[in-house]
Write a protein that holds these residues in place. Sequence first.
Motif, PDB file in Angstrom:
ATOM      1  N   PRO A  95       0.782  -1.133  -0.253  1.00 46.33           N
ATOM      2  CA  PRO A  95       0.237  -0.062   0.146  1.00 46.33           C
ATOM      3  C   PRO A  95       0.867   1.256  -0.101  1.00 46.33           C
ATOM      4  N   ALA A  96       0.376   2.351  -0.527  1.00 45.34           N
ATOM      5  CA  ALA A  96       1.189   3.820  -0.661  1.00 45.34           C
ATOM      6  C   ALA A  96       1.033   4.188   0.748  1.00 45.34           C
ATOM      7  N   ARG A  97       2.120   4.772   1.087  1.00 44.70           N
ATOM      8  CA  ARG A  97       2.371   5.331   2.347  1.00 44.70           C
ATOM      9  C   ARG A  97       2.104   6.824   2.287  1.00 44.70           C
ATOM     10  N   GLU A  98       1.754   7.735   3.260  1.00 42.78           N
ATOM     11  CA  GLU A  98       1.442   8.871   3.160  1.00 42.78           C
ATOM     12  C   GLU A  98       2.987   9.683   3.273  1.00 42.78           C
ATOM     13  N   ALA A  99       3.530   9.182   4.219  1.00 49.58           N
ATOM     14  CA  ALA A  99       5.028   9.846   4.291  1.00 49.58           C
ATOM     15  C   ALA A  99       5.930   9.759   3.011  1.00 49.58           C
ATOM     16  N   PRO A 100       6.344  10.833   2.382  1.00 45.98           N
ATOM     17  CA  PRO A 100       7.241  10.833   1.106  1.00 45.98           C
ATOM     18  C   PRO A 100       8.595   9.823   1.200  1.00 45.98           C
ATOM     19  N   LEU A 101       8.845   9.032   0.183  1.00 49.96           N
ATOM     20  CA  LEU A 101      10.132   8.333   0.268  1.00 49.96           C
ATOM     21  C   LEU A 101      11.059   9.317   0.558  1.00 49.96           C
ATOM     22  N   ARG A 102      12.087   9.155   1.250  1.00 51.82           N
ATOM     23  CA  ARG A 102      13.352   9.833   1.506  1.00 51.82           C
ATOM     24  C   ARG A 102      14.318   9.204   0.448  1.00 51.82           C
ATOM     25  N   VAL A 103      14.841  10.347  -0.560  1.00 47.65           N
ATOM     26  CA  VAL A 103      15.974   9.770  -1.712  1.00 47.65           C
ATOM     27  C   VAL A 103      17.189  10.424  -1.689  1.00 47.65           C
ATOM     28  N   LEU A 104      18.343   9.912  -1.915  1.00 45.61           N
ATOM     29  CA  LEU A 104      19.472  10.604  -1.883  1.00 45.61           C
ATOM     30  C   LEU A 104      19.999  10.587  -3.354  1.00 45.61           C
ATOM     31  N   LEU A 105      20.371  11.417  -3.926  1.00 49.44           N
ATOM     32  CA  LEU A 105      20.834  11.550  -5.396  1.00 49.44           C
ATOM     33  C   LEU A 105      22.117  11.505  -5.483  1.00 49.44           C
ATOM     34  N   SER A 106      22.838  10.476  -6.438  1.00 45.75           N
ATOM     35  CA  SER A 106      24.426  10.905  -6.549  1.00 45.75           C
ATOM     36  C   SER A 106      24.867  10.862  -7.969  1.00 45.75           C
ATOM     37  N   MET A 136       7.798  11.711  -3.057  1.00 50.43           N
ATOM     38  CA  MET A 136       9.063  11.443  -2.696  1.00 50.43           C
ATOM     39  C   MET A 136      10.041  12.695  -2.679  1.00 50.43           C
ATOM     40  N   LEU A 137      10.742  12.739  -1.704  1.00 42.11           N
ATOM     41  CA  LEU A 137      11.705  14.009  -1.358  1.00 42.11           C
ATOM     42  C   LEU A 137      13.112  13.527  -1.201  1.00 42.11           C
ATOM     43  N   VAL A 138      13.759  14.632  -2.112  1.00 38.82           N
ATOM     44  CA  VAL A 138      15.196  14.283  -2.425  1.00 38.82           C
ATOM     45  C   VAL A 138      15.902  14.919  -0.931  1.00 38.82           C
ATOM     46  N   VAL A 139      16.450  14.155  -0.266  1.00 38.81           N
ATOM     47  CA  VAL A 139      17.088  14.419   1.011  1.00 38.81           C
ATOM     48  C   VAL A 139      18.304  15.076   0.970  1.00 38.81           C
ATOM     49  N   GLY A 140      19.103  14.756  -0.072  1.00 34.04           N
ATOM     50  CA  GLY A 140      20.355  15.166  -0.294  1.00 34.04           C
ATOM     51  C   GLY A 140      20.907  14.717  -1.526  1.00 34.04           C
ATOM     52  N   GLU A 141      21.848  15.562  -2.243  1.00 35.11           N
ATOM     53  CA  GLU A 141      22.552  15.389  -3.380  1.00 35.11           C
ATOM     54  C   GLU A 141      24.058  15.393  -3.451  1.00 35.11           C
ATOM     55  N   ALA A 142      24.813  14.611  -3.912  1.00 35.75           N
ATOM     56  CA  ALA A 142      26.251  14.437  -3.866  1.00 35.75           C
ATOM     57  C   ALA A 142      26.617  14.409  -5.376  1.00 35.75           C
ATOM     58  N   SER A 143      27.937  14.592  -5.339  1.00 31.90           N
ATOM     59  CA  SER A 143      28.737  14.713  -6.697  1.00 31.90           C
ATOM     60  C   SER A 143      29.885  13.817  -6.981  1.00 31.90           C
ATOM     61  N   ASP A 144      30.421  13.091  -5.682  1.00 29.82           N
ATOM     62  CA  ASP A 144      31.525  12.170  -5.944  1.00 29.82           C
ATOM     63  C   ASP A 144      31.034  11.174  -4.743  1.00 29.82           C
ATOM     64  N   GLY A 145      31.968  10.247  -4.831  1.00 27.31           N
ATOM     65  CA  GLY A 145      31.619   9.162  -3.948  1.00 27.31           C
ATOM     66  C   GLY A 145      31.866   9.314  -2.525  1.00 27.31           C
ATOM     67  N   ALA A 146      32.910  10.189  -1.959  1.00 31.19           N
ATOM     68  CA  ALA A 146      32.936  10.418  -0.454  1.00 31.19           C
ATOM     69  C   ALA A 146      31.935  11.250  -0.130  1.00 31.19           C
ATOM     70  N   MET A 147      31.513  12.208  -0.729  1.00 30.70           N
ATOM     71  CA  MET A 147      30.202  12.910  -0.332  1.00 30.70           C
ATOM     72  C   MET A 147      29.321  12.071  -0.251  1.00 30.70           C
TER      73      MET A 147
END
Length: 365
Positions: A236-247, A267-278
Motif C-alpha cells: 500500500p502507498a504510504r503518506e510519508a514521502p520516500l526519502r531519496v539521496l541522489l548521487s 518522494m523527497l530528495v533529502v540530499g545530493e552528492a557529486s562524488d563517492g566520498a560525499m
Amino acid sequence: MSWADRPQDDGDDRLDAFAGRAAHQLGEAIALLRGYLVALEQRHDPGLQEAIGGLRASAERTQRFNDDLLDLVAAGRELDPARRRAVALADALDTARERLSSELQSNRATIGADALPAVDADPDLVERLLVHAVRAGLAAGARRIEVRASREGELVELEVADDGTPPDGDAFAPFARPRGRGSLVGAGVSLTICRRIAERHGGGIDCSAASGRTLLRCTLPAADGAVVAERRPAGPAREAPLRVLLSDDVAELRTLLRRRLEADGDMLVVGEASDGAMTLRLAAELQPEVVVLDLELRDLPPGELLTAMCTAAPNAAIVTFSGHDPVSVAGAAAASIDLHVPKTTDLDAVRRAVREIGRRHRDAA
C-alpha cells in the motif's frame, strides 16, 4: 540440427569495453536531452511542437542504439551460475511482447506461440534473447512472428520464425548488415546478442531463410520440474514521502532528476552528492530509504562504492542510474543493487521505478 562452430573472437573483450564506455557517454547525453525536452513541452508553445517532435524521435532512436550496446555487453559476460533457475519461456515471451508492444502495434504485427517448455537459464538473458529475436524480425518488416519450442532430451530447441526480409551474409557478426532499416534496427546487433546468450548457456544458434520465412533456431538447457511464477503483491502507498539521496557528477542531471522525483509529492530528495566520498557521508548521516547512484564517480571505483554503501546505509534500496552495465564495472558487488535503470530511460519512467522499489523496500522492512 547442425550448429556453426563460432569460437569467441579475441577482439570481443575490446569491443565490449568500447561498447560499454560509449553507452555510458551516450546515456548521459540522452538523459539530459530527454529532461530538457520535458521542460520545453511544459511551455505549451505551438511553434516549438514540431522541433520537439523531431528531437524526441531522435532521442528515441539514439536510446535504442545505446540500449543495444548495453545488451551486447551484458550478453558477452560470463554466465553467473547463481542467477540460473527454471525459466518459463511463456513468461519470458510475455515480457518480450510487453517491451515491444508499441513496435508491434506500429508494424501491425502479431506474435503466435504454442505451449512452451521451461529452460535452465538466467531469466534476464532469456528475456533479452526473445526481445532481440522478435525485434530483428520487426526491423525486417515482419507482420507475423511464430515462436515454438520443444524439449529434446536435455535441451530445448527454440524456434522464432517471421515473414520479414531475410538476412544478407553473416547475420550474427557484430554490427553486420542488419535486416531491414529504420529505428528498430538500433545498433544492428540483435542477432549477435541472441548468439552470445545461446552460447553462454552452452547452446547453439542458426539462422536460415526459405519459402518467404526467416527461421532463427537455438538450443538452451532444459529445466526439470514445473515452474511456478513468482507474484509479489504491491504494498500500500504510504503518506510519508520516500526519502531519496541522489548521487551523480553531472549537476544538471541531478537537478532534472530531482524535479521529476518530487513532482508528485510522494518522494523527497533529502540530499545530493557529486562524488563517492560525499555520497557515502550523506548516506550515513541521512539514512535515506533510496539511493539513486551513478556508477562512474571520479573518486571511487564502482565495486568499492557499492560495498561501502551497504555499510553506510544498510537499510536503503540502491538504484543505479548509469550508462554502464553494473556487473561489467562492479563485478560481484553488483549483487547489492536492488534495481538498475539505464541512463537512457525516460525520467518519468525513472520516477515510477524509484517509487516502486522504494515502496517495496519500505513494505518489506
